[in-house]
Scaffold this active site. Structure first.
Site, PDB file in Angstrom:
ATOM      1  N   GLN A  55       5.310   4.469  -4.347  1.00  0.00           N
ATOM      2  CA  GLN A  55       6.158   5.368  -5.136  1.00  0.00           C
ATOM      3  C   GLN A  55       6.887   4.588  -6.223  1.00  0.00           C
ATOM      4  OE1 GLN A  55       6.331   8.840  -4.703  1.00  0.00           O
ATOM      5  NE2 GLN A  55       7.407   8.695  -6.647  1.00  0.00           N
ATOM      6  N   ASP A  85      -3.947   7.375  -6.658  1.00  0.00           N
ATOM      7  CA  ASP A  85      -3.139   7.799  -7.811  1.00  0.00           C
ATOM      8  C   ASP A  85      -3.931   7.619  -9.108  1.00  0.00           C
ATOM      9  OD1 ASP A  85      -0.677   8.936  -7.370  1.00  0.00           O
ATOM     10  OD2 ASP A  85       0.382   7.020  -7.138  1.00  0.00           O
ATOM     11  N   LYS A 130       5.160  14.530  -0.105  1.00  0.00           N
ATOM     12  CA  LYS A 130       3.783  14.049   0.041  1.00  0.00           C
ATOM     13  C   LYS A 130       3.422  13.898   1.516  1.00  0.00           C
ATOM     14  CE  LYS A 130       3.909  11.826  -4.455  1.00  0.00           C
ATOM     15  NZ  LYS A 130       4.256  10.659  -5.248  1.00  0.00           N
TER      16      LYS A 130
END
Ligand code: NAP
Length: 283
Positions: free
Chosen positions: A97, A120, A53
């Site tokens: 994460q 997200d 990422k």
């Protein structure tokens, strides 16, 4: 018939070129997009995801802020850090994460992220925005699946889409996005007695189960579009999806491969959400 491949690598490259242009325009106006990525602990798979990422951000001209913490970080300290990132106008997206160490409540952490920075799209408010048709952030994997379907030129209006799987991060938001595109949607799950009965009626099937060979050729209507979200290992340890690719490609009109289909799109849509957030905040 042999289906046309829907190439997620190629589509990702095209979208990332567009993202880089939009990032450059923001940067030129003194408003470089920024994504904060938080990793807690030493999970090796998570470390790889985070590295990918951050690299993708760099390639697209998005500033990344990487916070790496030891596994014993307290929940309170993590929530304090998120509050600081929420208040920082140079940060447009915040990603924590998963999985987190057991002593940290992931729901509390996700809900601590400002909805305007929830790139997200995992929070309850983001899910509510999607459900009610408001302009929130769409979860990256289903958002990528929609782009893959769009890339075939297929018009979903009035067509039947079947989603296999009902997780909060893939199956359910996938169903809502298909519904928004005016498809008639069926969502199947582990208690669905005859999966093939449903999938055989589908113009589009999205498989998001996590079990290989869930969708076989006899379960697919000739000419259907098949999107394979699954990430599994075959007997030789090679990456494979939920779909029996060799069989289904002889029946479907379009199919995503694994690897090279949905996988590359997920990070791309994270970058897209970050750009959309930065553009909203620049307005
Ligand atoms: P998940 O949370 O485990 O959900 C799996 C879903 O599949 C559940 O809703 C489950 O039903 C359903 N299911 C299980 N067995 C079934 C069966 N025999 N028939 C019909 N439905 C069945 O998984 P997820 O997070 O949604 O992920 C699904 C897959 O996609 C995994 O392989 C994951 O690794 C992959 N994935 C890939 C990406 C990517 O970027 N490529 C991103 C996210 C996920 P119940 O609800 O009834 O248990």
């Amino acid at each position: 018939m042999s289906a046309q491949l829907i190439d997620g690598v190629k589509l990702s490259q095209q979208l990332r070129a567009e993202i880089a242009q939009r990032a450059a325009a923001l940067t030129a106006a003194g408003k470089q997009p920024g994504l904060a990525v938080i990793l807690v602990g030493e999970d090796p798979a998570s470390a790889v995801y985070v590295r990918n990422k951050i690299k993708a951000c760099g390639d697209a001209g998005i500033r990344s802020i990487f916070d790496k913490y030891d596994a014993d970080l307290s929940e309170a300290a993590l929530l304090d850090r998120i509050a600081a990132l929420n208040a920082d106008p140079s940060v447009h997206g915040i990603l924590v994460q998963m999985p987190l160490p057991k002593h940290i409540n992931p729901h509390k952490v996700i809900e601590a992220i400002a909805t305007s920075k929830d790139v997200d799209g995992y929070s309850v408010l983001s899910a509510g925005e999607l459900m009610t048709g408001l302009d929130g952030f769409r979860p990256c994997t289903p958002y990528g699946c929609m782009k893959l379907i769009e890339s075939t030129g297929f018009n979903l209006r009035g067509k039947h889409a079947v989603v296999i799987g009902r997780s909060n991060t893939v199956g359910k938001p996938m169903g809502l996005l298909l519904l928004q595109a005016n498809a008639t949607v069926t969502i199947c799950h582990s208690a669905t007695p005859d999966l093939g009965y449903h999938t055989r009626q589908a113009d589009v099937v999205v498989a998001a189960v996590g079990r290989r060979n869930t969708l076989t050729a006899d379960m697919v209507k000739p000419g259907a579009i098949v999107i394979d979200v699954g990430m599994n290992r075959d007997d030789e340890g090679k990456l494979c999806g939920d779909v029996d690719f060799a069989g289904v490609k002889e029946v479907a009109s379009h199919i995503t491969p694994v690897p090279g289909g949905v996988g590359p799109m997920t990070i791309t849509m994270l970058l897209m959400n970050t750009i959309e957030s930065a553009e909203r905040s620049a307005k």
